[in-house]
Every structure is written in structure tokens, then in C-alpha cells.
Design an enzyme around this catalytic site. Structure first.
Site, PDB file in Angstrom:
ATOM      1  N   PRO A  58      -6.949 -66.355  84.434  1.00  0.00           N
ATOM      2  CA  PRO A  58      -7.552 -67.643  84.797  1.00  0.00           C
ATOM      3  C   PRO A  58      -8.831 -67.426  85.604  1.00  0.00           C
ATOM      4  O   PRO A  58      -8.940 -66.455  86.352  1.00  0.00           O
ATOM      5  CB  PRO A  58      -6.482 -68.318  85.661  1.00  0.00           C
ATOM      6  CG  PRO A  58      -5.219 -67.569  85.374  1.00  0.00           C
ATOM      7  CD  PRO A  58      -5.637 -66.172  85.054  1.00  0.00           C
ATOM      8  N   CYS A  59      -9.765 -68.318  85.442  1.00  0.00           N
ATOM      9  CA  CYS A  59     -11.011 -68.233  86.203  1.00  0.00           C
ATOM     10  C   CYS A  59     -10.849 -69.036  87.486  1.00  0.00           C
ATOM     11  O   CYS A  59     -10.732 -70.246  87.463  1.00  0.00           O
ATOM     12  CB  CYS A  59     -12.181 -68.791  85.397  1.00  0.00           C
ATOM     13  SG  CYS A  59     -13.724 -68.836  86.325  1.00  0.00           S
ATOM     14  N   GLN A  60     -10.824 -68.349  88.608  1.00  0.00           N
ATOM     15  CA  GLN A  60     -10.735 -69.003  89.909  1.00  0.00           C
ATOM     16  C   GLN A  60     -12.056 -68.796  90.656  1.00  0.00           C
ATOM     17  O   GLN A  60     -12.809 -67.885  90.345  1.00  0.00           O
ATOM     18  CB  GLN A  60      -9.614 -68.398  90.744  1.00  0.00           C
ATOM     19  CG  GLN A  60      -8.233 -68.620  90.178  1.00  0.00           C
ATOM     20  CD  GLN A  60      -7.213 -67.840  90.980  1.00  0.00           C
ATOM     21  OE1 GLN A  60      -7.328 -66.646  91.157  1.00  0.00           O
ATOM     22  NE2 GLN A  60      -6.209 -68.534  91.477  1.00  0.00           N
TER      23      GLN A  60
END
Length: 473
Positions: free
Chosen positions: A185-187
Site C-alpha cells: 500500500p502507498c502510505q
């Protein structure tokens, strides 16, 4: 007579032991299935093939030791076992080992299994996604480990622990592997050097700049396990996030870890690292794919993702070919929702915005749908199937009988599986053991399977070379 009694007693004891073992095996089987399907579904299957009055309550009492256990007949046991995924053809003779991080429902896994890989570790935190994953992908209890929260392995939320201790823990819990797969996931990334506040001691650069993100956990695993090759997947917008700073940190981290990323120097609209699923299936779905090779192995020379076009299908299936022949009327938009979506789109169109529903004509062989999203369960607006509403009316007459009868419909979960490449209309069915809402979320969060199958084929000769090099060491 005494000898007869002794022999009989011995047979009885053997039979009791065998019966007890069968009961234990039956319980394990039902428990395994209960981690995928609800007990009502399992009971319904049993009732169809058994004279025993199975029900959810009796199964639940049995599993929890609150009721007498009924032994399964051979037929019942065989039917239940067939509800579990079977080992792939290469299972007994695999060519390489890989791990599947942030696995979702296994969209990246399939391509690497198809070229002879054995998955030895999976990590996925979403319980419903895990159910779908376990329903479709064989996980050998002797060779495979399932993890829910990768941070428990990387100890990324533990203060007061050294890098050495972290890597030792990772090495002990994740099996050795040749290829690492991760759809992380892109955080948000921080440049504030958060790790100055912790007790990691002399941290590497990536320990400073990526801490607090899930990419940080992937980096720690790469640093510890040193796979020959990795494949990371994310949304296209990862490149532009935070004005490009996020992507720069990721690329610098991978370089620091000693890996060459394919096509790293290429930017702009012609970047081969950004692959559109529309080349394989009728859905516009762009994803960034980062393939990295351990620098010291010199595997990367000549590899480019541009060559993926070798595996483009000669004839892409049309949108209409992926649809089911008949669907439940619940998938047709209600009159109120259809009116709302139409007026919403019209309002934004008047303002010069591009917001609105995406209507796909299934009779047009060149139709290409918008990107299926995880929010599809809410209204299905990004991909609606045209059922023949009268476009020539201009201003829609919502009281018009034709427009009410032919209201658009959303995709079914089965059709979502097809537009994502998890199944074909005439092939084996992808098992969907969850609700429609969860299924839409899972497919919307997944990848276009043939894209990553093509990347796997591109990588196959290099993976085999890496495995041979490792054996020769």
C-alpha cells in the site's frame, strides 16, 4: 478362548484408535474450511450428499467441543476436500521459491506459480481477502506460512530493538526465497527523520526516511533475506505522490539495498514501468511495476519491461464476451440511483468537469471499461453496462417506460473476476466465498492477473539463472 478374546480386544483397540484419528482429521478439515466458508455453507453442502441432518449449529458445537462429533463418511470427506484448492502441477517439482506480501486475493501469485514457483510465505491482513486467497491458492501446511500483519515479522512497531535483532527475527520467520512479490500500500512518507526518536542505533538511510510506511517493512525483508529478484506493484500515482518525493525515496532505498531496478532511468509518459491492463483485458488500469535484481548477481543486463508486449494477446477478449448470460435483477440500478447518477453527471458536465458514470456498450467489440475501484460496491458508477436506454432523448425522461425497463446494471462479482483476469468465461471458476460487497472491494484492490503473468514469463529465464547460481555457490 483367551487367545480369541485377546485378539478381538486388540482389533477393537486398533479400530478405536483409527476412529479417533478419523475424527481428528475430520475436525481439522472442517476447521480449515470454516476459515474460508461460513458454516452454513458447509452444512448445506453436507446435507446435499448425506442422510445426516447437518446444520450450522451442529457443526459449530462439534468444532468447539460442545457437542458429540459425527464422523464424516468417505463421500462427505471427499466432497469437502474438493472445496479446498488442490496443489499446482509444479508443487512436487518446483523450480524456485517466492513469497507473497500484501497478497490481497493472489493476483500476482498466479503468474509466478504458473512458471513453476512455489509460494512459501503469504502475508495479508484483511480477513475477508484471506478467505478468498485460501479458497483459491494451495498453501502446503508443511512448506507454507501464513501471516496476517507483516509488522509482527519486521518488528516495525517495536521500540528499543536493534537492526541486528530485527533482521535475525525476520530471517527466523520468513523462509528463504528467490523472488519477493509485494503489492504494498502507498502510505505517506516522511522526510522528517522519524527514526532519530527511536533506538535503532546507526540506521541505514531507508530506516530513517521510510519508517512508518509499509514500504519500510518490505525494505527490511529485502535487507534481511536478500532475494535475487523482487517485484513491487503500486498505483501509477505513486510516481507523482508528494511531487515525486515519495518515488524518489523508494528508488533511492532500493539502490541503497544493492538492487538494480529495471528501466529505472526512464521517466515521462513512455515509462515502461507503468503497464496498462487494457493491453490484456478491456479495462483501463495502469499500475507501476518495479522489478529489481540483486546487483552483485549481474542478472539485470538487457532486461526491460518494454518486452512485455511479446505477451500481449493476439486478440483481446471483448467486454461483452466477459459478461454472464443472465444475472440477478439485483444488479440492475434502482430507478432512484439511476436518476441520481445521471443528474450528478449532468451537473458536473455543465461545470466542465469530467465526473460522472462510465457506461460501457457490451455490443461494441472495442469497448474498454474504466478502472474498477474498491468503492464499486457503493453504486457501480465507474463501470455500468448499457442495457439499451434511449440516448437520443437528450434530456432523459425518467418516466419513459423504455428507460425504466432498460436501466443500466453493474457488473456481478463473477464478471469482476473476469475483467481482472482471475478467470475466463469457459475456464475454471474463481471461488468467491465472501459477500458481494467484500468481493467488489477485493477485485477493485487487485491487479490485472495477465499483466503479472506476462511479467513472470519475462522473468522466468532470469529466475532460473539465479537459482542455478545459488546452487553453484
Amino acid at each position: 478362548m483367551k487367545e480369541f478374546d485377546s485378539a478381538t480386544q486388540s482389533l477393537i483397540e486398533q479400530a478405536l484408535v483409527k476412529q479417533q484419528q478419523q475424527l481428528e482429521d475430520d475436525k481439522k478439515l472442517v476447521q480449515q474450511l470454516s476459515g474460508i466458508y461460513d458454516q452454513k455453507t458447509i452444512a448445506e453442502v453436507l446435507r446435499k450428499i448425506s442422510v445426516t441432518d447437518w446444520c450450522r449449529e451442529s457443526l459449530n458445537r462439534w468444532i468447539n467441543g460442545k457437542g458429540a462429533q459425527k464422523p464424516l463418511t468417505e463421500i462427505e470427506s471427499n466432497v469437502l476436500r474438493k472445496m479446498l484448492p488442490q496443489p499446482p502441477e509444479c508443487h512436487s517439482d518446483y523450480k524456485f521459491r517466492f513469497i507473497d506480501l500484501f497478497a490481497g486475493i493472489g493476483g500476482i501469485r498466479k503468474g509466478f506459480e504458473d512458471i513453476g514457483g512455489q509460494c512459501v510465505f503469504t502475508s495479508e491482513w484483511n480477513k475477508d481477502a484471506v478467505r478468498t486467497y485460501k479458497a483459491n491458492w494451495y498453501c502446503d501446511p508443511k512448506e507454507h506460512t501464513f501471516n496476517s500483519d507483516i509488522r509482527e515479522i519486521t518488528l516495525s512497531e517495536n521500540d528499543g530493538i536493534t537492526e541486528g535483532e530485527v533482521y535475525k527475527h525476520i530471517d527466523a520467520h520468513i523462509p528463504d526465497h528467490d523472488v519477493l512479490l509485494a503489492g504494498f500500500p502507498c502510505q505517506p512518507f516522511s522526510l522528517a527523520g522519524v527514526s532519530k526518536k527511536n533506538s535503532l542505533g546507526k540506521a541505514h538511510g531507508f530506516e530513517c526516511e521510510t519508517q512508518g510506511t509499509l514500504f519500510f517493512d518490505v525494505a527490511r525483508i529485502i535487507a534481511s533475506k536478500r532475494p535475487a529478484i523482487f517485484l513491487l506493484e503500486n498505483v501509477k500515482n505513486l510516481k507523482s505522490h508528494d511531487k515525486g518525493k515519495t518515488f524518489k525515496i523508494i528508488m533511492n532505498t532500493l539502490d541503497e539495498l544493492g538492487y538494480e531496478v529495471a528501466d529505472a532511468s526512464i521517466t515521462g509518459s513512455d515509462d515502461p514501468k507503468v503497464i496498462d491492463g487494457k493491453n490484456f483485458l478491456p479495462q483501463h488500469r495502469e499500475r507501476i511495476v518495479l522489478v529489481g535484481f540483486r546487483r552483485e548477481l549481474n542478472l539485470h543486463h538487457g532486461f526491460t519491461l518494454r518486452d512485455i508486449n511479446k505477451y500481449f494477446p493476439e486478440k483481446r477478449p471483448s467486454f461483452g464476451e466477459l459478461l454472464e448470460s443472465s444475472v440477478d435483477k439485483k444488479y440492475i440500478l434502482t430507478p432512484a440511483l439511476w436518476k441520481y447518477l445521471y443528474n450528478y453527471a449532468k451537473k458536473h458536465q455543465a461545470k466542465g468537469n469530467g465526473f460522472g458514470f462510465g457506461l460501457v456498450d457490451p455490443t461494441n467489440k472495442d469497448s474498454c471499461a474504466r478502472t474498477l475501484s474498491a468503492r464499486y460496491h457503493k453504486d457501480g458508477s465507474e463501470i455500468l453496462i448499457d442495457r439499451g436506454w434511449d440516448k437520443e432523448l437528450g434530456e432523459i425522461d425518467f418516466d419513459n417506460e423504455k428507460n425504466q425497463t432498460n436501466r443500466p446494471r453493474r457488473l456481478t462479482p463473477r464478471e469482476c473476476a473476469r475483467i481482472m483476469g482471475f478467470e475466463t468465461p469457459n475456464g475454471p471458476k474463481f471461488k468467491i466465498p465472501v459477500s458481494d460487497t467484500q468481493a467488489y472491494r477485493q477485485f477493485g484492490n487487485s491487479v490485472v492477473v495477465p499483466v503479472f503473468a506476462a511479467v513472470a514469463k519475462l522473468l522466468e529465464p532470469i529466475i532460473l539463472k539465479a537459482v542455478k547460481m545459488n546452487k553453484d555457490l
